[in-house]
Design a protein around this motif. Structure first.
Motif, PDB file in Angstrom:
ATOM      1  N   TRP A  53       0.830  -1.200   0.000  1.00  0.00           N
ATOM      2  CA  TRP A  53       0.000   0.000   0.000  1.00  0.00           C
ATOM      3  C   TRP A  53       0.867   1.254   0.000  1.00  0.00           C
ATOM      4  O   TRP A  53       0.565   2.242  -0.680  1.00  0.00           O
ATOM      5  CB  TRP A  53      -0.946   0.015   1.201  1.00  0.00           C
ATOM      6  CG  TRP A  53      -2.266  -0.630   0.922  1.00  0.00           C
ATOM      7  CD1 TRP A  53      -2.696  -1.855   1.345  1.00  0.00           C
ATOM      8  CD2 TRP A  53      -3.351  -0.078   0.162  1.00  0.00           C
ATOM      9  NE1 TRP A  53      -3.970  -2.091   0.877  1.00  0.00           N
ATOM     10  CE2 TRP A  53      -4.391  -1.017   0.156  1.00  0.00           C
ATOM     11  CE3 TRP A  53      -3.536   1.118  -0.523  1.00  0.00           C
ATOM     12  CZ2 TRP A  53      -5.599  -0.793  -0.493  1.00  0.00           C
ATOM     13  CZ3 TRP A  53      -4.738   1.346  -1.175  1.00  0.00           C
ATOM     14  CH2 TRP A  53      -5.752   0.386  -1.153  1.00  0.00           C
ATOM     15  N   HIS A  54       1.942   1.234   0.776  1.00  0.00           N
ATOM     16  CA  HIS A  54       2.837   2.389   0.860  1.00  0.00           C
ATOM     17  C   HIS A  54       3.451   2.685  -0.521  1.00  0.00           C
ATOM     18  O   HIS A  54       3.572   3.860  -0.915  1.00  0.00           O
ATOM     19  CB  HIS A  54       3.943   2.112   1.886  1.00  0.00           C
ATOM     20  CG  HIS A  54       4.667   3.337   2.322  1.00  0.00           C
ATOM     21  ND1 HIS A  54       4.473   3.928   3.539  1.00  0.00           N
ATOM     22  CD2 HIS A  54       5.588   4.085   1.692  1.00  0.00           C
ATOM     23  CE1 HIS A  54       5.247   4.988   3.641  1.00  0.00           C
ATOM     24  NE2 HIS A  54       5.937   5.106   2.528  1.00  0.00           N
ATOM     25  N   LYS A  93      -7.306  -1.669  10.082  1.00  0.00           N
ATOM     26  CA  LYS A  93      -7.371  -0.213  10.248  1.00  0.00           C
ATOM     27  C   LYS A  93      -6.161   0.503   9.656  1.00  0.00           C
ATOM     28  O   LYS A  93      -6.289   1.612   9.146  1.00  0.00           O
ATOM     29  CB  LYS A  93      -7.583   0.174  11.701  1.00  0.00           C
ATOM     30  CG  LYS A  93      -6.455  -0.153  12.636  1.00  0.00           C
ATOM     31  CD  LYS A  93      -6.772   0.323  14.059  1.00  0.00           C
ATOM     32  CE  LYS A  93      -5.754  -0.103  15.065  1.00  0.00           C
ATOM     33  NZ  LYS A  93      -4.398   0.372  14.842  1.00  0.00           N
ATOM     34  N   ASP A  94      -4.988  -0.127   9.711  1.00  0.00           N
ATOM     35  CA  ASP A  94      -3.795   0.496   9.119  1.00  0.00           C
ATOM     36  C   ASP A  94      -3.940   0.599   7.602  1.00  0.00           C
ATOM     37  O   ASP A  94      -3.568   1.609   6.996  1.00  0.00           O
ATOM     38  CB  ASP A  94      -2.537  -0.305   9.468  1.00  0.00           C
ATOM     39  CG  ASP A  94      -2.232  -0.282  10.960  1.00  0.00           C
ATOM     40  OD1 ASP A  94      -2.518   0.746  11.609  1.00  0.00           O
ATOM     41  OD2 ASP A  94      -1.714  -1.293  11.474  1.00  0.00           O
ATOM     42  N   MET A  96      -6.787   0.703   6.002  1.00  0.00           N
ATOM     43  CA  MET A  96      -7.875   1.640   5.701  1.00  0.00           C
ATOM     44  C   MET A  96      -7.348   3.057   5.491  1.00  0.00           C
ATOM     45  O   MET A  96      -7.828   3.784   4.624  1.00  0.00           O
ATOM     46  CB  MET A  96      -8.904   1.650   6.828  1.00  0.00           C
ATOM     47  CG  MET A  96      -9.867   0.516   6.803  1.00  0.00           C
ATOM     48  SD  MET A  96     -11.043   0.713   8.169  1.00  0.00           S
ATOM     49  CE  MET A  96     -11.484  -0.982   8.425  1.00  0.00           C
ATOM     50  N   GLY A  97      -6.355   3.443   6.303  1.00  0.00           N
ATOM     51  CA  GLY A  97      -5.760   4.768   6.158  1.00  0.00           C
ATOM     52  C   GLY A  97      -5.106   4.949   4.799  1.00  0.00           C
ATOM     53  O   GLY A  97      -5.266   5.988   4.151  1.00  0.00           O
ATOM     54  N   PHE A  98      -4.380   3.925   4.353  1.00  0.00           N
ATOM     55  CA  PHE A  98      -3.753   3.986   3.029  1.00  0.00           C
ATOM     56  C   PHE A  98      -4.817   4.065   1.936  1.00  0.00           C
ATOM     57  O   PHE A  98      -4.694   4.848   1.001  1.00  0.00           O
ATOM     58  CB  PHE A  98      -2.862   2.765   2.793  1.00  0.00           C
ATOM     59  CG  PHE A  98      -1.526   2.854   3.461  1.00  0.00           C
ATOM     60  CD1 PHE A  98      -0.513   3.647   2.940  1.00  0.00           C
ATOM     61  CD2 PHE A  98      -1.276   2.139   4.619  1.00  0.00           C
ATOM     62  CE1 PHE A  98       0.725   3.729   3.556  1.00  0.00           C
ATOM     63  CE2 PHE A  98      -0.038   2.208   5.244  1.00  0.00           C
ATOM     64  CZ  PHE A  98       0.965   3.004   4.717  1.00  0.00           C
ATOM     65  N   LYS A  99      -5.850   3.240   2.068  1.00  0.00           N
ATOM     66  CA  LYS A  99      -6.905   3.228   1.044  1.00  0.00           C
ATOM     67  C   LYS A  99      -7.572   4.596   0.940  1.00  0.00           C
ATOM     68  O   LYS A  99      -7.774   5.118  -0.146  1.00  0.00           O
ATOM     69  CB  LYS A  99      -7.959   2.153   1.353  1.00  0.00           C
ATOM     70  CG  LYS A  99      -9.215   2.288   0.476  1.00  0.00           C
ATOM     71  CD  LYS A  99      -9.493   1.094  -0.326  1.00  0.00           C
ATOM     72  CE  LYS A  99     -10.847   1.005  -0.942  1.00  0.00           C
ATOM     73  NZ  LYS A  99     -11.200   1.912  -1.976  1.00  0.00           N
ATOM     74  N   SER A 100      -7.902   5.200   2.084  1.00  0.00           N
ATOM     75  CA  SER A 100      -8.596   6.491   2.019  1.00  0.00           C
ATOM     76  C   SER A 100      -7.692   7.575   1.433  1.00  0.00           C
ATOM     77  O   SER A 100      -8.147   8.405   0.649  1.00  0.00           O
ATOM     78  CB  SER A 100      -9.192   6.879   3.367  1.00  0.00           C
ATOM     79  OG  SER A 100      -8.228   7.366   4.238  1.00  0.00           O
ATOM     80  N   LYS A 101      -6.396   7.563   1.750  1.00  0.00           N
ATOM     81  CA  LYS A 101      -5.468   8.541   1.156  1.00  0.00           C
ATOM     82  C   LYS A 101      -5.366   8.329  -0.350  1.00  0.00           C
ATOM     83  O   LYS A 101      -5.378   9.299  -1.120  1.00  0.00           O
ATOM     84  CB  LYS A 101      -4.079   8.410   1.787  1.00  0.00           C
ATOM     85  CG  LYS A 101      -3.981   8.987   3.171  1.00  0.00           C
ATOM     86  CD  LYS A 101      -2.581   8.789   3.726  1.00  0.00           C
ATOM     87  CE  LYS A 101      -2.551   9.065   5.220  1.00  0.00           C
ATOM     88  NZ  LYS A 101      -1.258   8.697   5.813  1.00  0.00           N
ATOM     89  N   GLU A 104      -8.448   9.582  -2.134  1.00  0.00           N
ATOM     90  CA  GLU A 104      -8.403  11.042  -2.220  1.00  0.00           C
ATOM     91  C   GLU A 104      -7.539  11.488  -3.394  1.00  0.00           C
ATOM     92  O   GLU A 104      -7.921  12.374  -4.154  1.00  0.00           O
ATOM     93  CB  GLU A 104      -7.782  11.613  -0.945  1.00  0.00           C
ATOM     94  CG  GLU A 104      -8.746  12.269  -0.004  1.00  0.00           C
ATOM     95  CD  GLU A 104      -8.016  12.764   1.234  1.00  0.00           C
ATOM     96  OE1 GLU A 104      -7.182  13.689   1.114  1.00  0.00           O
ATOM     97  OE2 GLU A 104      -8.284  12.211   2.309  1.00  0.00           O
TER      98      GLU A 104
END
Length: 137
Positions: A53-54, A93-94, A96-101, A104
């Motif tokens: 993801w990163h 949850k970790d 999820m943060g990547f997915k939402s960024k 965007e």
């Protein structure tokens, strides 16, 4: 989407230990397969999925910096591709943060595609991730 003015971005992430030391490799190529930019970075400790993801996120950020408008990401992580396309739910949850960024940033592109490719077609990004893993810096 016509590939005439499309940038192809190959992304890979690796983790040794899962979780363990993690790194990413990202290769920007024109439609003739010529690399014009790359990233090879350590990202600290993380799982393989976080590294994958990163790599996608860093590729998207760099493409925006370079004002690339038409882009096709290629990853050998079926999980990330299917999560990004909405075919799989993101439960961690970790991640999820990547997915939402990433969601965007997607709107910054005129054309955005993401595609799963077999590992052997992602050799350059894998090489860059391993180079970062093996570097002393």
């Amino acid at each position: 989407m016509s590939t005439k003015d499309t940038t192809f971005v190959y992304c890979d992430g690796s983790s040794r230990g899962n979780p363990g030391p993690a790194a990413i490799g990202v290769s920007f190529q024109n439609n003739d397969g010529i690399e014009f930019f790359f990233l090879s970075e350590k990202i600290g400790n993380g799982t393989n999925n976080i590294a994958e993801w990163h790599a996608l996120l860093r590729g998207m950020e760099e493409a925006i910096k370079q004002n690339i408008r038409k882009i096709k990401f290629r990853l050998d992580s079926e999980l990330v591709v299917k999560q990004m396309k909405g075919e799989y739910k993101v439960k961690n949850k970790d991640l999820m943060g990547f997915k939402s960024k990433c969601e965007e940033l997607k709107s910054s592109f005129e054309n955005f595609e993401i595609q799963y490719i077999p590992r052997e077609q992602n050799a350059r990004a894998d090489q860059l991730a391993n180079f970062a893993q093996d570097s002393k810096v």
